[in-house]
Design an enzyme around this catalytic site. Structure first.
Site, PDB file in Angstrom:
ATOM      1  N   LYS A 112       0.818  -1.215   0.000  1.00 27.56           N
ATOM      2  CA  LYS A 112       0.000   0.000   0.000  1.00 27.56           C
ATOM      3  C   LYS A 112       0.853   1.268   0.000  1.00 27.56           C
ATOM      4  CE  LYS A 112      -4.207  -2.088   1.657  1.00 27.56           C
ATOM      5  NZ  LYS A 112      -3.817  -3.489   1.895  1.00 27.56           N
TER       6      LYS A 112
HETATM    7  C1  LIG Z   1      -4.455  -4.561   1.266  1.00 24.29           C
HETATM    8  C2  LIG Z   1      -3.670  -5.843   1.143  1.00 24.29           C
HETATM    9  C3  LIG Z   1      -4.034  -6.856   0.220  1.00 24.29           C
HETATM   10  C4  LIG Z   1      -5.284  -6.759  -0.627  1.00 24.29           C
HETATM   11  O1  LIG Z   1      -5.190  -5.813  -1.644  1.00 24.29           O
HETATM   12  P1  LIG Z   1      -6.516  -5.313  -2.437  1.00 24.29           P
HETATM   13  O2  LIG Z   1      -6.046  -4.175  -3.248  1.00 24.29           O
HETATM   14  O3  LIG Z   1      -7.503  -4.925  -1.375  1.00 24.29           O
HETATM   15  O4  LIG Z   1      -6.998  -6.454  -3.259  1.00 24.29           O
HETATM   16  C5  LIG Z   1      -3.209  -7.964   0.119  1.00 24.29           C
HETATM   17  N1  LIG Z   1      -2.110  -8.103   0.888  1.00 24.29           N
HETATM   18  C6  LIG Z   1      -1.727  -7.166   1.773  1.00 24.29           C
HETATM   19  C7  LIG Z   1      -0.504  -7.388   2.587  1.00 24.29           C
HETATM   20  C8  LIG Z   1      -2.482  -5.999   1.938  1.00 24.29           C
HETATM   21  O5  LIG Z   1      -2.105  -5.071   2.831  1.00 24.29           O
END
Ligand SMILES: *Cc1c(COP(=O)(O)O)cnc(C)c1O
Length: 463
Positions: A112
């Site tokens: 993120k």
């Molecule tokens: C947020 C997250 C996901 C999921 O991603 P999306 O964009 O919601 O599909 C997967 N793995 C980790 C470690 C995350 O923080």
């Protein structure tokens, strides 16, 4: 570049407006009206460029003059200078045709950061130019909150309020938020669960009187800029494996579908992607849609991959918009039905999705086995989210001759519980945060009450 709503009834916006707006006012999500093209020549030109340079070129047509080119370039460079790896998102070979794209070298150790480092700077830039301040509010079960705080902490224009469920996030996740002591950062530990936090944030967006006219900004994955930023690493990874001359496939640990939707866009723009594999944990609405055309909500399960614990995948709506050939009224109708009761996709869009997407749902037991199995075969220690990807990549790969790129969405040190359960000793935190567990914390405990939280925000914000 104009951005339009997936439900067709909200006004079209330009880039600046779409970054400052969350959900469209018809309940839909914003998508670009047209997609820029990435040509064969572009792919050749990208070879040998730095990550920041590729990201800049991929994103430039979406920004479309809303920021001067050289200023935008500097924003992109600063966003990725915070990563603790020269390659920003390094690609590692796991087996002859299987690669790992490590997206966890940013400040909070999860993918993120790639989007939120950029979004924080974009918000700061636009608000400074408008001489405006804004309040950011978000709810987190873990990764989003810390990445958003790291993205916004240096902005004079922003005050950020992140709600997390009190005593229900891991210590590393909590400390990544609460040890950020900048005066514009407010961590609220809400005496309730994640749904309570989310309901309070939604309630605040729905009725903003408590802010006395100040702007409220959303940084969750419905914000278009997050998708745009993620598209860049699909392009960069494909180019690194020779996409100018061959196809590649991707496997993505998925929840809200923001990450993998960015990959879908890269393909729509011209990157030769053969297959996408959706990996889910036991909260497997995406897998149920692709495999059984079962588009329905189920009860939330707590799994070993907690950042993928969701009931509804908000960004799936953006994919539906494309699958339904941009028929916004068909999308709106489908989603209204879905809110009421279990439903199904129409045949044509479903078939379209099935030619490109495969999926697997991965249980906690399989996550642990995969962490052990992958370590034995590749010496890589995977975090539990990435493990769902590794498992799904092995199970669903339809084209063994096409290189498969599995996205590593978090660093294993961030999810010690699963790693230890799989039989490994605790992984040390990377050097940049080795003292995390002894840093000073600051947070405010509040009851799960909309009124109390809104009162706190109104009192604490700095303008
Ligand atoms: C947020 C997250 C996901 C999921 O991603 P999306 O964009 O919601 O599909 C997967 N793995 C980790 C470690 C995350 O923080």
């Amino acid at each position: 570049m104009r951005y339009i709503s997936t439900r067709g009834k909200a006004p079209a916006l330009d880039f600046e407006e779409v970054v400052l707006t969350g959900l469209a006012n018809d309940g839909g999500l914003y998508v670009p009206e047209e997609l820029p093209e990435i040509t064969h020549e572009d792919l050749i030109e990208f070879e040998g460029l730095s990550y920041a340079e590729i990201a800049y070129r991929v994103m430039l047509p979406f920004v479309d003059g809303a920021i001067e080119d050289d200023v935008f370039k500097q924003i992109v460079e600063e966003s990725y200078a915070t990563f603790h790896h020269d390659a920003v998102v390094p690609l590692k070979q796991l087996a002859s045709n299987h690669f790992l794209l490590e997206l966890f070298h940013g400040p909070t150790l999860a993918f993120k950061d790639v989007a939120l480092q950029l979004l924080g700077r974009l918000l700061d830039y636009f608000l400074t130019r408008r001489d405006e301040r804004a309040v950011v509010m978000g709810a987190t079960s873990g990764d989003t909150g810390s990445a958003a705080i790291e993205g916004c902490r240096h902005s004079e224009q922003l005050d950020i309020f992140i709600l997390h469920p009190y005593e229900r996030v891991s210590e590393v996740q909590r400390r990544q938020m609460t040890t950020v002591l900048d005066k514009n950062v407010f961590n609220l530990a809400v005496e309730g669960n994640f749904d309570d936090c989310q309901a309070i944030v939604k309630g605040s967006f729905a009725d903003q009187k408590f802010l006395d006219g100040a702007r409220l900004v959303a940084v969750n994955s419905i914000n278009w800029a997050r998708i745009m930023a993620q598209t860049a690493y699909y392009v960069a990874a494909a180019v690194a494996l020779g996409a100018a001359h061959r196809e590649v496939s991707f496997t993505v640990p998925s929840a809200n579908f923001g990450n993998i939707f960015a990959g879908f866009l890269a393909r729509e723009m011209g990157v030769p992607v053969k297959q996408f594999v959706i990996a889910t944990n036991a909260n497997d609405i995406l897998h149920r849609v692709i495999s059984n055309n079962d588009f329905s909500k189920r009860e939330l399960l707590a799994t070993l991959a907690p950042s993928m614990d969701i009931v509804v995948s908000s960004n799936f709506e953006r994919l539906l918009f494309f699958a339904y050939d941009r028929d916004a009224s068909a999308v709106a109708e489908l989603l209204e039905r879905f809110q009421q009761s279990p439903t199904a996709l129409a045949d044509a869009p479903l078939e379209k999705l099935r030619t490109l997407f495969s999926s697997a749902s991965v249980s906690d037991e399989e996550i642990l086995e995969t962490i052990r199995d992958a370590h034995e075969r590749t010496s890589e220690l995977l975090d539990p989210h990435t493990a769902t990807g590794y498992f799904a990549a092995e199970r669903c790969n339809r084209y063994p001759n096409v290189p498969m790129i599995t996205l590593a969405t978090a660093h294993p040190a961030k999810f010690a519980e699963a790693v230890v359960k799989a039989g490994f000793t605790q992984v040390p935190l990377p050097a940049a945060m080795s003292d995390l567990l002894s840093r000073e914390e600051r947070y405010t405990i509040l009851p799960a009450s909309l009124k109390d939280v809104q009162g706190f925000v109104a009192e604490s914000r700095r303008s």
